[in-house]
Design a protein around this motif. Sequence first.
Motif, PDB file in Angstrom:
ATOM      1  N   HIS A  46      40.466  38.694  25.469  1.00 27.78           N
ATOM      2  CA  HIS A  46      39.632  38.526  26.666  1.00 27.78           C
ATOM      3  C   HIS A  46      38.152  38.675  26.316  1.00 27.78           C
ATOM      4  O   HIS A  46      37.307  37.918  26.799  1.00 27.78           O
ATOM      5  CB  HIS A  46      40.011  39.546  27.748  1.00 27.78           C
ATOM      6  N   HIS A  50      35.375  35.874  26.676  1.00 27.02           N
ATOM      7  CA  HIS A  50      34.251  36.204  27.557  1.00 27.02           C
ATOM      8  C   HIS A  50      32.925  35.835  26.886  1.00 27.02           C
ATOM      9  O   HIS A  50      32.059  35.189  27.494  1.00 27.02           O
ATOM     10  CB  HIS A  50      34.316  37.698  27.883  1.00 27.02           C
ATOM     11  N   LEU A  95      32.815  37.254  37.723  1.00 34.25           N
ATOM     12  CA  LEU A  95      34.132  37.559  37.170  1.00 34.25           C
ATOM     13  C   LEU A  95      35.063  38.127  38.239  1.00 34.25           C
ATOM     14  O   LEU A  95      34.609  38.652  39.251  1.00 34.25           O
ATOM     15  CB  LEU A  95      33.994  38.559  36.011  1.00 34.25           C
ATOM     16  N   LYS A  96      36.359  38.033  37.946  1.00 27.74           N
ATOM     17  CA  LYS A  96      37.354  38.585  38.862  1.00 27.74           C
ATOM     18  C   LYS A  96      37.128  40.091  39.015  1.00 27.74           C
ATOM     19  O   LYS A  96      36.696  40.761  38.080  1.00 27.74           O
ATOM     20  CB  LYS A  96      38.766  38.343  38.332  1.00 27.74           C
ATOM     21  N   GLU A  99      40.557  42.820  37.653  1.00 24.93           N
ATOM     22  CA  GLU A  99      41.592  42.192  36.827  1.00 24.93           C
ATOM     23  C   GLU A  99      40.921  41.318  35.775  1.00 24.93           C
ATOM     24  O   GLU A  99      39.767  40.930  35.915  1.00 24.93           O
ATOM     25  CB  GLU A  99      42.571  41.379  37.672  1.00 24.93           C
ATOM     26  N   THR A 100      41.657  41.028  34.728  1.00 24.82           N
ATOM     27  CA  THR A 100      41.109  40.204  33.659  1.00 24.82           C
ATOM     28  C   THR A 100      41.145  38.731  34.049  1.00 24.82           C
ATOM     29  O   THR A 100      41.930  38.319  34.900  1.00 24.82           O
ATOM     30  CB  THR A 100      41.911  40.398  32.354  1.00 24.82           C
ATOM     31  N   GLU A 101      40.274  37.985  33.421  1.00 22.60           N
ATOM     32  CA  GLU A 101      40.258  36.534  33.611  1.00 22.60           C
ATOM     33  C   GLU A 101      41.489  35.933  32.928  1.00 22.60           C
ATOM     34  O   GLU A 101      42.049  36.540  32.019  1.00 22.60           O
ATOM     35  CB  GLU A 101      38.987  35.935  32.982  1.00 22.60           C
ATOM     36  N   ASP A 102      41.894  34.762  33.362  1.00 20.67           N
ATOM     37  CA  ASP A 102      42.991  34.066  32.706  1.00 20.67           C
ATOM     38  C   ASP A 102      42.550  33.665  31.305  1.00 20.67           C
ATOM     39  O   ASP A 102      41.417  33.209  31.105  1.00 20.67           O
ATOM     40  CB  ASP A 102      43.384  32.811  33.487  1.00 20.67           C
ATOM     41  N   ARG A 104      42.164  31.368  28.122  1.00 20.01           N
ATOM     42  CA  ARG A 104      42.004  29.919  27.993  1.00 20.01           C
ATOM     43  C   ARG A 104      42.481  29.395  26.648  1.00 20.01           C
ATOM     44  O   ARG A 104      42.655  28.205  26.461  1.00 20.01           O
ATOM     45  CB  ARG A 104      40.529  29.535  28.202  1.00 20.01           C
TER      46      ARG A 104
END
Length: 165
Positions: A46, A50, A95-96, A99-102, A104
Amino acid sequence: VAMATILTLVQKKSPFPEVNRASIESGLANLREDSQAAWGIMTAQHMVEHLEFWFQAAMGKVEMTITTPEEKIEKYQDSLFDYQLMIKSFDHPALKKGETEDLRFASLKEAKEALLQAYDDYLIFFKENPETTTPNTVFGNLDHELWDLLNRKHFYHHFQQFDLY
């Protein structure tokens, strides 16, 4: 009779290491799938994704909305010149929340390769477009110099998060 004032200027050395391909590669060499963050909820992959995302944003490849009120932009941009660390658990407006971003990319290895490619593309982009500014959600429109200052703080922040320095 002559009077003279002698000024001695002492250049401050930034505590933030320069961001270049060698420093990125060196940090990434120490990052593994199971590397644990000292704070926050990001995994190693992540974090890499990022950082890659923000190079894409710097090149204008990601649509950004500036959320900082216009009257605060100058103050926020001025903070890029100081040596204050970034806040460890900053609630970034792009950013969300909580929670973590999806992810990619299929793997950490692929994400690392994408980050290095994005860095190379970033250098080319600003070499070919030296006067260009692109929006950053928090800091407003940034030119190459301001993006570089932000990247120094940003990489330091996340490389410290994963004990890569």
